[in-house]
Design a protein around this motif. Structure first.
Motif, short mmCIF file in Angstrom:
data_model
loop_
_atom_site.label_atom_id
_atom_site.label_comp_id
_atom_site.label_asym_id
_atom_site.label_seq_id
_atom_site.Cartn_x
_atom_site.Cartn_y
_atom_site.Cartn_z
N ALA A 8 5.59 9.31 -1.36
CA ALA A 8 5.35 8.13 -0.53
C ALA A 8 6.68 7.52 -0.11
O ALA A 8 7.70 7.71 -0.78
CB ALA A 8 4.51 7.09 -1.27
N SER A 74 0.45 -1.73 1.05
CA SER A 74 -0.14 -0.76 1.98
C SER A 74 0.52 0.62 1.87
O SER A 74 0.36 1.46 2.77
CB SER A 74 -0.02 -1.27 3.42
N THR A 76 1.13 4.28 1.41
CA THR A 76 0.24 5.43 1.50
C THR A 76 0.84 6.60 0.74
O THR A 76 2.00 6.96 0.95
CB THR A 76 0.02 5.83 2.97
N LYS A 78 0.78 10.66 -0.52
CA LYS A 78 0.33 12.03 -0.32
C LYS A 78 0.27 12.70 -1.68
O LYS A 78 1.18 12.54 -2.48
CB LYS A 78 1.28 12.79 0.62
N LYS A 216 1.01 16.06 5.09
CA LYS A 216 -0.24 15.42 5.51
C LYS A 216 -0.99 16.31 6.50
O LYS A 216 -2.23 16.36 6.48
CB LYS A 216 0.06 14.06 6.15
#
Length: 287
Positions: A8, A74, A76, A78, A216
């Motif tokens: 991240a 927030s 995100t 992987k 991703k």
């Protein structure tokens, strides 16, 4: 038991990294995590691995602990799985940049370049153009040795040795990109985010970054329009489009990437040499 690998990053102004460093290191040690976390005034970049329970606890820690004042709420992540721990130790480092470009005016926190998600990019590549009919070109922002392990079909590769060389390289080829839709990409999204902003600033009008990078893309659409593997900076060395480790490794002696084919060479000896640095090859060069 599978190990969960987390990756991240986030560009956000951080003013307390000196105070955070020992506290973050202590929490990672308590959870049994290993890997690397980079803290810089411009944000956070991390690659850590541990049990499912530890990974979930760490995600909750970064997103909700009062220490961080909501700066990572927030964030995100992987994820990928590996059968064993791919890192040897846990490091929390303070850096000037979380990815070195040596362009201090590039501040993603103040405004990102447009991003394209993996399903949309696949649709564009399937058709050969974007939704406006403009040709799409893929621009690899990674270092040359990473590109050699695998990249998108027909991707532009400037053969850079470090990311700080990217601005000069793209400036030399700016005119060739002017009438194209350019999608910059990298392993996890961090380099292509800075690269896309830079290209917008030098006047390229149709630039996107691949949201979440190659990892991703693999996670959401697999390996369509991609050939080879994706180099990763841990002891797995490379992942296939299923996000599974491959036989590709790195040389113990010179750290060159060694493919499965190269491992069959008589000049390869695990833990000692590879065809790039074997003494016989070095002797031949000297002669």
């Amino acid at each position: 038991m599978s190990i969960v690998n987390l990756a991240a990053y986030r560009f956000v102004t951080l003013n307390a990294i000196q105070a955070w460093r020992p506290l973050v290191a202590e929490r990672c040690a308590a959870l049994g995590l290993r890997g690397t976390i980079l803290l810089a005034p411009e944000g956070i970049n991390l690659f850590v691995a541990g049990t499912r329970e530890a990974a979930d606890a760490f995600i909750d820690y970064l997103r909700h602990d009062a220490l961080f004042e909501g700066k990572f709420s927030s964030l995100t992540f992987k994820e990928s799985l590996s059968p064993a721990q791919p890192f040897r130790r846990m490091l929390v480092k303070l850096k000037r940049e979380i990815i070195t470009m040596k362009k201090p005016a590039i501040q993603p926190e103040l405004g990102r370049a447009p991003a394209v998600d993996a399903p949309t990019l696949k649709r564009w590549l399937d058709s050969g153009h974007d939704d406006t009919g403009r040709p799409v070109v893929m621009l690899d922002t990674r270092n040359a040795f990473e590109v050699d392990v695998g990249t998108f079909d027909n991707a532009i590769d400037y053969r850079i040795a470090k990311f700080s060389e990217f601005p000069e390289a793209v400036a030399a080829h700016r005119d060739a990109l002017a009438d194209k839709t350019v999608v910059s990409f990298c392993t996890g999204g961090i380099r292509c985010e800075k690269a896309a902003i830079h290209m917008k600033e030098i006047g390229l009008g149709h630039v996107y970054q691949l949201e979440g990078g190659i990892l991703k893309y693999f996670e959401e659409v697999g390996g369509a329009h991609y050939h080879g593997e994706c180099f990763v900076f841990d002891y797995r060395t490379a992942l296939d489009p299923r996000l599974e480790p491959t036989p590709t490794t790195q040389c113990f002696g010179c750290r060159a990437v060694v493919t499965q084919e190269a491992q069959r060479s008589p000049l390869y000896e695990a833990g000692k040499y590879c065809p790039a640095c074997h003494p016989r090859r070095e002797s031949a060069r000297a002669a």
